[in-house]
Design a protein around this motif. Structure first.
Motif, PDB file in Angstrom:
ATOM      1  N   LEU A 189      44.687  38.068  43.766  1.00 52.81           N
ATOM      2  CA  LEU A 189      44.184  39.424  43.517  1.00 52.81           C
ATOM      3  C   LEU A 189      42.808  39.619  44.142  1.00 52.81           C
ATOM      4  O   LEU A 189      42.519  40.684  44.717  1.00 52.81           O
ATOM      5  CB  LEU A 189      44.145  39.703  42.015  1.00 52.81           C
ATOM      6  CG  LEU A 189      45.491  39.787  41.301  1.00 52.81           C
ATOM      7  CD1 LEU A 189      45.291  40.104  39.812  1.00 52.81           C
ATOM      8  CD2 LEU A 189      46.407  40.822  41.939  1.00 52.81           C
ATOM      9  N   HIS A 200      49.491  46.170  50.005  1.00 59.02           N
ATOM     10  CA  HIS A 200      49.884  46.160  48.605  1.00 59.02           C
ATOM     11  C   HIS A 200      50.518  44.809  48.268  1.00 59.02           C
ATOM     12  O   HIS A 200      50.916  44.053  49.157  1.00 59.02           O
ATOM     13  CB  HIS A 200      50.883  47.280  48.301  1.00 59.02           C
ATOM     14  CG  HIS A 200      50.278  48.661  48.329  1.00 59.02           C
ATOM     15  ND1 HIS A 200      49.608  49.173  49.418  1.00 59.02           N
ATOM     16  CD2 HIS A 200      50.254  49.636  47.381  1.00 59.02           C
ATOM     17  CE1 HIS A 200      49.194  50.403  49.145  1.00 59.02           C
ATOM     18  NE2 HIS A 200      49.573  50.708  47.919  1.00 59.02           N
ATOM     19  N   LEU A 201      50.629  44.539  46.973  1.00 58.98           N
ATOM     20  CA  LEU A 201      51.200  43.273  46.501  1.00 58.98           C
ATOM     21  C   LEU A 201      52.287  43.525  45.478  1.00 58.98           C
ATOM     22  O   LEU A 201      52.046  44.187  44.468  1.00 58.98           O
ATOM     23  CB  LEU A 201      50.115  42.386  45.881  1.00 58.98           C
ATOM     24  CG  LEU A 201      50.598  41.108  45.179  1.00 58.98           C
ATOM     25  CD1 LEU A 201      51.215  40.136  46.182  1.00 58.98           C
ATOM     26  CD2 LEU A 201      49.464  40.445  44.400  1.00 58.98           C
ATOM     27  N   LEU A 203      54.320  41.482  42.803  1.00 56.53           N
ATOM     28  CA  LEU A 203      54.219  40.209  42.085  1.00 56.53           C
ATOM     29  C   LEU A 203      55.411  40.078  41.151  1.00 56.53           C
ATOM     30  O   LEU A 203      55.511  40.785  40.135  1.00 56.53           O
ATOM     31  CB  LEU A 203      52.901  40.150  41.311  1.00 56.53           C
ATOM     32  CG  LEU A 203      52.587  38.871  40.534  1.00 56.53           C
ATOM     33  CD1 LEU A 203      52.790  37.625  41.385  1.00 56.53           C
ATOM     34  CD2 LEU A 203      51.167  38.923  39.989  1.00 56.53           C
ATOM     35  N   ALA A 217      43.405  43.265  37.848  1.00 54.72           N
ATOM     36  CA  ALA A 217      43.742  44.223  38.900  1.00 54.72           C
ATOM     37  C   ALA A 217      43.008  45.542  38.682  1.00 54.72           C
ATOM     38  O   ALA A 217      42.478  46.139  39.640  1.00 54.72           O
ATOM     39  CB  ALA A 217      45.251  44.438  38.950  1.00 54.72           C
ATOM     40  N   VAL A 226      49.053  46.975  43.221  1.00 58.96           N
ATOM     41  CA  VAL A 226      49.750  45.805  42.684  1.00 58.96           C
ATOM     42  C   VAL A 226      50.889  46.288  41.793  1.00 58.96           C
ATOM     43  O   VAL A 226      50.675  47.094  40.885  1.00 58.96           O
ATOM     44  CB  VAL A 226      48.809  44.898  41.872  1.00 58.96           C
ATOM     45  CG1 VAL A 226      49.564  43.668  41.373  1.00 58.96           C
ATOM     46  CG2 VAL A 226      47.610  44.476  42.702  1.00 58.96           C
TER      47      VAL A 226
END
Length: 349
Positions: A189, A200-201, A203, A217, A226
């Motif tokens: 992060l 972007h992530l 997860l 976050a 995220v």
């Protein structure tokens, strides 16, 4: 060959997922396979769908006086040549069920630096990395009763992309695993916060750190950059939807997710933990960064995003590595050799 696999693990996890893949693959390959598991509806359903309806037992704590006897009777009814115990709890119950006169060999399968006292009485051990083989031998386990048997991942190259909750034009990264300190998602992060806002992530995973990670976050101002997806079974689809796979672990004995990234032909950026360091050839099949260093991770990700040809070359080399060493066929052959060796060593533990 008749083989019984005993797993008393958690509902989710890398070893548990590989257990399911292996049991079903061995059944498809023609082995007589029996799975014995700790009661878990999802695992039981997946195994049954794969043609291996499991026996479900309690596998409780020290006050569980029933499971060993039930396991002994289940194994006696199945008549295996080899019983494979996965991780510590299963090994303890399998040892109690085997005793001194059982007609089957007892083997242990290890995917981490477990306490070897749980495997006393095993005729042979399988470890899934060369580093783990060396560690087990260094603890005094006889090398003659120890084998390297790798994992395989499913072939994910043909998966269709999953929808991700990101705006048009977003550049999606993917990370997967239990939300636990060992996986070190906080460093990822912090790395994401150093990257351009279009990155972007996604997860995928769950665990005790979820609330803390969500709070981190927000504190980093990442907002909608995220997506916490929870546990997912559509790993191939998630990889197909992502630009690259990032594995930020502090402790990772192997890293099945690395093999999945290779399988799906995705570039992989991972920390230099034991498993990724063994599986990835830095600069050839993926990239390694120092553990816990967000700036280095961010710089590595940014460099690959800026060089799509290099990312594609890494992905192709990872795919070739998967096909040669971590696809189903070569690993099933290694397991066949291991099981034959274990059966021949019955009673030597």
């Amino acid at each position: 060959m008749r083989v019984a696999h005993v797993m008393a693990g958690a509902p989710q996890g890398g070893a548990e997922a590989f257990f399911e893949r292996l049991v079903v693959a061995q059944h498809r390959a023609g082995l007589a396979v029996q799975a014995v598991i700790r009661r878990e509806a999802g695992r039981a359903a997946r195994l049954a769908a794969g043609g291996v309806p499991p026996i479900e037992l309690g596998f409780g704590g020290p006050l569980d006086l029933l499971t060993a006897g039930r396991l002994r009777r289940a194994l006696a009814a199945f008549r295996p040549d080899v019983v494979v115990a996965w991780m510590n709890r299963a090994a303890g119950f399998a040892r109690a069920a085997t005793g001194a006169r059982a007609p089957w060999a007892l083997a242990g399968r290890l995917g981490g630096q477990y306490r070897l006292r749980h495997y006393a009485g095993c005729d042979l051990l399988a470890a899934n990395t060369h580093g783990l083989v060396a560690w087990i031998a260094a603890q005094g386990w006889p090398e003659a009763r120890l084998r390297h048997v790798p994992n395989f991942a499913a072939d994910l190259a043909a998966a269709s992309p999953a929808p991700l909750p990101f705006p048009p034009g977003a550049v999606p990264l993917l990370a997967m695993g239990r939300l636990h300190p060992n996986k070190d998602f906080p460093t990822l992060l912090r790395a994401l916060a150093r990257l351009p806002t279009e990155v972007h992530l996604a997860l995928a995973g769950d665990g005790p750190d979820r609330l803390a990670l969500e709070a981190q976050a927000r504190a980093l101002g990442l907002g909608g950059r995220v997506a916490f997806l929870g546990w997912r079974q559509d790993v191939g689809a998630l990889l197909a939807a992502s630009r690259m796979l990032v594995v930020p672990s502090r402790i990772e004995p192997l890293g099945n997710v690395v093999l999945e990234g290779f399988s799906a032909a995705r570039a992989v950026v991972a920390t230099a933990a034991d498993g990724p360091r063994e599986v990835i050839r830095h600069g050839e099949t993926g990239l390694l960064v120092p553990i816990g260093e967000a700036p280095a991770m961010a710089d590595c990700i940014a460099a690959l995003l800026a060089a799509p040809d290099r990312a594609a070359a890494l992905a192709a080399a990872g795919r070739a590595e998967f096909l040669a060493h971590h696809a189903e066929a070569p690993v099933l052959a290694a397991w066949d050799r291991f099981l034959a060796d274990a059966a021949a060593r019955r009673g030597t533990g």
